[in-house]
Scaffold this motif. Structure first.
Motif, PDB file in Angstrom:
ATOM      1  N   PHE A  26       0.847  -1.193   0.000  1.00  0.00           N
ATOM      2  CA  PHE A  26       0.000   0.000   0.000  1.00  0.00           C
ATOM      3  C   PHE A  26       0.884   1.245   0.000  1.00  0.00           C
ATOM      4  CE2 PHE A  26      -4.460   1.217   1.426  1.00  0.00           C
ATOM      5  CZ  PHE A  26      -4.283   2.586   1.257  1.00  0.00           C
ATOM      6  N   MET A  27       0.707   2.097  -0.999  1.00  0.00           N
ATOM      7  CA  MET A  27       1.518   3.313  -1.122  1.00  0.00           C
ATOM      8  C   MET A  27       1.084   4.343  -0.065  1.00  0.00           C
ATOM      9  SD  MET A  27       1.290   3.574  -5.274  1.00  0.00           S
ATOM     10  CE  MET A  27       2.032   5.202  -5.365  1.00  0.00           C
ATOM     11  N   PHE A  28       1.965   4.554   0.911  1.00  0.00           N
ATOM     12  CA  PHE A  28       1.707   5.542   1.972  1.00  0.00           C
ATOM     13  C   PHE A  28       3.073   5.953   2.508  1.00  0.00           C
ATOM     14  CE2 PHE A  28      -1.779   6.658   5.222  1.00  0.00           C
ATOM     15  CZ  PHE A  28      -1.067   7.757   5.700  1.00  0.00           C
ATOM     16  N   GLY A  29       3.617   7.047   1.987  1.00  0.00           N
ATOM     17  CA  GLY A  29       4.947   7.502   2.388  1.00  0.00           C
ATOM     18  C   GLY A  29       4.971   8.008   3.811  1.00  0.00           C
ATOM     19  N   PRO A  30       6.140   8.009   4.427  1.00  0.00           N
ATOM     20  CA  PRO A  30       6.261   8.419   5.831  1.00  0.00           C
ATOM     21  C   PRO A  30       5.758   9.823   6.122  1.00  0.00           C
ATOM     22  CG  PRO A  30       8.262   7.346   5.082  1.00  0.00           C
ATOM     23  CD  PRO A  30       7.420   7.549   3.865  1.00  0.00           C
ATOM     24  N   ASP A  31       5.877  10.734   5.145  1.00  0.00           N
ATOM     25  CA  ASP A  31       5.461  12.122   5.376  1.00  0.00           C
ATOM     26  C   ASP A  31       4.092  12.436   4.782  1.00  0.00           C
ATOM     27  OD1 ASP A  31       6.361  11.826   2.796  1.00  0.00           O
ATOM     28  OD2 ASP A  31       7.374  13.774   2.706  1.00  0.00           O
ATOM     29  N   TRP A  32       3.365  11.415   4.311  1.00  0.00           N
ATOM     30  CA  TRP A  32       2.040  11.633   3.741  1.00  0.00           C
ATOM     31  C   TRP A  32       1.012  11.720   4.867  1.00  0.00           C
ATOM     32  CZ3 TRP A  32       1.373   7.768  -0.952  1.00  0.00           C
ATOM     33  CH2 TRP A  32       2.467   7.922  -1.815  1.00  0.00           C
ATOM     34  N   ASP A  33      -0.071  12.444   4.608  1.00  0.00           N
ATOM     35  CA  ASP A  33      -1.165  12.530   5.571  1.00  0.00           C
ATOM     36  C   ASP A  33      -2.234  11.476   5.334  1.00  0.00           C
ATOM     37  OD1 ASP A  33      -0.086  14.736   6.962  1.00  0.00           O
ATOM     38  OD2 ASP A  33      -0.873  16.112   5.440  1.00  0.00           O
ATOM     39  N   ILE A  34      -2.269  10.937   4.122  1.00  0.00           N
ATOM     40  CA  ILE A  34      -3.259   9.915   3.773  1.00  0.00           C
ATOM     41  C   ILE A  34      -2.673   9.051   2.657  1.00  0.00           C
ATOM     42  CG2 ILE A  34      -4.438  11.297   1.996  1.00  0.00           C
ATOM     43  CD1 ILE A  34      -7.111  10.171   3.144  1.00  0.00           C
ATOM     44  N   GLY A  35      -3.124   7.809   2.589  1.00  0.00           N
ATOM     45  CA  GLY A  35      -2.591   6.879   1.602  1.00  0.00           C
ATOM     46  C   GLY A  35      -3.024   7.203   0.186  1.00  0.00           C
ATOM     47  N   CYS A  36      -2.351   6.595  -0.765  1.00  0.00           N
ATOM     48  CA  CYS A  36      -2.623   6.775  -2.191  1.00  0.00           C
ATOM     49  C   CYS A  36      -4.101   6.500  -2.507  1.00  0.00           C
ATOM     50  CB  CYS A  36      -1.725   5.823  -2.965  1.00  0.00           C
ATOM     51  SG  CYS A  36      -2.214   5.491  -4.653  1.00  0.00           S
ATOM     52  N   PRO A  37      -4.762   7.365  -3.295  1.00  0.00           N
ATOM     53  CA  PRO A  37      -6.168   7.110  -3.656  1.00  0.00           C
ATOM     54  C   PRO A  37      -6.372   5.782  -4.380  1.00  0.00           C
ATOM     55  CG  PRO A  37      -5.566   9.373  -4.164  1.00  0.00           C
ATOM     56  CD  PRO A  37      -4.291   8.666  -3.791  1.00  0.00           C
ATOM     57  N   SER A  38      -5.449   5.436  -5.268  1.00  0.00           N
ATOM     58  CA  SER A  38      -5.598   4.173  -6.007  1.00  0.00           C
ATOM     59  C   SER A  38      -5.473   2.978  -5.078  1.00  0.00           C
ATOM     60  CB  SER A  38      -4.556   4.095  -7.132  1.00  0.00           C
ATOM     61  OG  SER A  38      -4.755   5.119  -8.079  1.00  0.00           O
ATOM     62  N   CYS A  39      -4.480   3.006  -4.186  1.00  0.00           N
ATOM     63  CA  CYS A  39      -4.339   1.902  -3.232  1.00  0.00           C
ATOM     64  C   CYS A  39      -5.540   1.847  -2.302  1.00  0.00           C
ATOM     65  CB  CYS A  39      -3.050   2.062  -2.429  1.00  0.00           C
ATOM     66  SG  CYS A  39      -1.553   1.679  -3.368  1.00  0.00           S
ATOM     67  N   LYS A  73       8.389   8.231 -11.871  1.00  0.00           N
ATOM     68  CA  LYS A  73       8.390   9.579 -11.305  1.00  0.00           C
ATOM     69  C   LYS A  73       8.408   9.576  -9.781  1.00  0.00           C
ATOM     70  CE  LYS A  73       5.718  11.705 -15.073  1.00  0.00           C
ATOM     71  NZ  LYS A  73       4.475  12.463 -15.407  1.00  0.00           N
ATOM     72  N   TYR A  74       7.908   8.469  -9.187  1.00  0.00           N
ATOM     73  CA  TYR A  74       7.689   8.466  -7.747  1.00  0.00           C
ATOM     74  C   TYR A  74       8.474   7.337  -7.078  1.00  0.00           C
ATOM     75  CZ  TYR A  74       3.760  11.006  -9.752  1.00  0.00           C
ATOM     76  OH  TYR A  74       2.998  11.863 -10.500  1.00  0.00           O
ATOM     77  N   ALA A  75       8.686   7.484  -5.787  1.00  0.00           N
ATOM     78  CA  ALA A  75       9.432   6.474  -5.037  1.00  0.00           C
ATOM     79  C   ALA A  75       8.557   5.287  -4.661  1.00  0.00           C
ATOM     80  CB  ALA A  75      10.029   7.098  -3.776  1.00  0.00           C
ATOM     81  N   GLU A  76       7.278   5.536  -4.382  1.00  0.00           N
ATOM     82  CA  GLU A  76       6.360   4.501  -3.902  1.00  0.00           C
ATOM     83  C   GLU A  76       5.546   3.910  -5.057  1.00  0.00           C
ATOM     84  OE1 GLU A  76       5.552   3.721  -0.535  1.00  0.00           O
ATOM     85  OE2 GLU A  76       6.844   5.183   0.456  1.00  0.00           O
ATOM     86  N   TRP A  77       5.403   2.558  -5.048  1.00  0.00           N
ATOM     87  CA  TRP A  77       4.601   1.895  -6.076  1.00  0.00           C
ATOM     88  C   TRP A  77       3.830   0.728  -5.462  1.00  0.00           C
ATOM     89  CZ3 TRP A  77       3.927   3.593 -11.036  1.00  0.00           C
ATOM     90  CH2 TRP A  77       4.721   4.700 -11.391  1.00  0.00           C
ATOM     91  N   PRO A  78       2.720   0.337  -6.085  1.00  0.00           N
ATOM     92  CA  PRO A  78       1.892  -0.732  -5.512  1.00  0.00           C
ATOM     93  C   PRO A  78       2.288  -2.110  -6.029  1.00  0.00           C
ATOM     94  CG  PRO A  78       0.749   0.225  -7.371  1.00  0.00           C
ATOM     95  CD  PRO A  78       2.061   0.968  -7.252  1.00  0.00           C
ATOM     96  N   GLY A  79       1.801  -3.106  -5.342  1.00  0.00           N
ATOM     97  CA  GLY A  79       2.026  -4.483  -5.778  1.00  0.00           C
ATOM     98  C   GLY A  79       1.367  -5.447  -4.808  1.00  0.00           C
ATOM     99  N   VAL A  80       1.423  -6.725  -5.147  1.00  0.00           N
ATOM    100  CA  VAL A  80       0.914  -7.793  -4.292  1.00  0.00           C
ATOM    101  C   VAL A  80       1.978  -8.888  -4.239  1.00  0.00           C
ATOM    102  CG1 VAL A  80      -0.808  -9.641  -4.083  1.00  0.00           C
ATOM    103  CG2 VAL A  80      -1.530  -7.341  -4.747  1.00  0.00           C
ATOM    104  N   SER A  81       2.300  -9.333  -3.032  1.00  0.00           N
ATOM    105  CA  SER A  81       3.267 -10.414  -2.860  1.00  0.00           C
ATOM    106  C   SER A  81       2.642 -11.537  -2.038  1.00  0.00           C
ATOM    107  CB  SER A  81       4.538  -9.910  -2.160  1.00  0.00           C
ATOM    108  OG  SER A  81       5.262  -9.036  -2.994  1.00  0.00           O
ATOM    109  N   VAL A  82       3.096 -12.754  -2.303  1.00  0.00           N
ATOM    110  CA  VAL A  82       2.550 -13.936  -1.645  1.00  0.00           C
ATOM    111  C   VAL A  82       3.691 -14.717  -0.997  1.00  0.00           C
ATOM    112  CG1 VAL A  82       1.181 -16.035  -1.938  1.00  0.00           C
ATOM    113  CG2 VAL A  82       0.714 -14.033  -3.378  1.00  0.00           C
TER     114      VAL A  82
END
Length: 234
Positions: free
Chosen positions: A75-88, A169-178
């Motif tokens: 889940f894309m949510f950087g340390p200095d963000w106030d809320i998580g990514c809308p897509s995530c 462009k960004y440091a954070e990206w989404p994905g799924v791992s098992v």
């Protein structure tokens, strides 16, 4: 859409049956692909990852609970963000209610973000989410599973995302791992990124069956329309 072909009921049934044959073929191919996915080789997880959860520090092994299989949503949510990514957040709305069902098939599921636990918990309360969400702050987990990239990698177009170096462009990206746990051993069995996580979004599957589809043509980027669910209500 007003110029779409309009036919009689019998002609509609005939067209639908022709397309049904293609849908069945696709279903069988998907079953084969799923079987091949389960047969992929595994790699042993050598690092002892530690996360911050509701009850303090938790290892990757702890996240399995009493189950042998673990799905992680990155889940894309950087340390200095106030809320998580809308897509995530869109994806989280889709998996929030299914955890109890996964548990019945020996599967745990968690979301992992770099944001501070307090911020993660605040968003979960605001959105009514109940899934387990832990912070990987201070851990290499996001780097190691290729959903976080250094400024140098971004500047040099060397971010390894979706199994190839990418210009991002960004440091954070989404994905799924098992992962799979056998005794004290943990194995990484699968990870998917980019369009590979489409299949985990139920809303997209519903949109794919309506006449206008996802209706993303002409947008600055495909998901430009997506907002946090609570933002639609204002």
């Amino acid at each position: 859409m007003l110029h779409h072909q309009i036919v009689s009921h019998d002609a509609w049934i005939a067209a639908r049956k022709r397309f049904l044959a293609k849908e069945k073929e696709f279903t069988h191919l998907r079953d084969q692909l799923s079987q091949e996915r389960r047969q992929l080789p595994w790699e042993r997880v050598e690092k002892n990852y530690v996360f911050e959860g509701e009850h303090g520090q938790e290892t990757l092994a702890d996240l399995f609970g009493k189950h042998h299989q673990l799905i992680v949503y990155h889940f894309m949510f950087g340390p200095d963000w106030d809320i998580g990514c809308p897509s995530c957040s869109f994806w989280a709305d889709n998996f929030n209610g299914i955890i109890a069902h996964l548990n019945q098939r020996d599967v745990s599921m968690v979301a992992i973000s770099r944001g501070p636990l307090q911020k993660l918990q605040a968003q979960a309360r605001r959105f009514g989410w109940t899934f387990k969400w832990v912070s990987s702050s201070g851990s290499d987990f996001n780097f190691d599973y290729n959903v976080l990239f250094s400024p140098e990698a971004i500047e040099q177009d060397q971010a390894l995302y979706n199994y190839a170096t990418q210009k991002v462009k960004y440091a954070e990206w989404p994905g799924v791992s098992v992962f799979f746990k056998d005794g004290d051993q943990i194995f990484h069995t699968y990870s998917t990124y980019s369009r590979g996580i489409d299949m985990f979004n139920t809303a997209y599957h519903y949109l794919d069956v309506v006449p206008k589809g996802r209706d993303e043509d002409g947008l600055p980027f495909d998901m430009a329309w997506v907002k946090h669910r609570i933002a639609y209500e204002s």
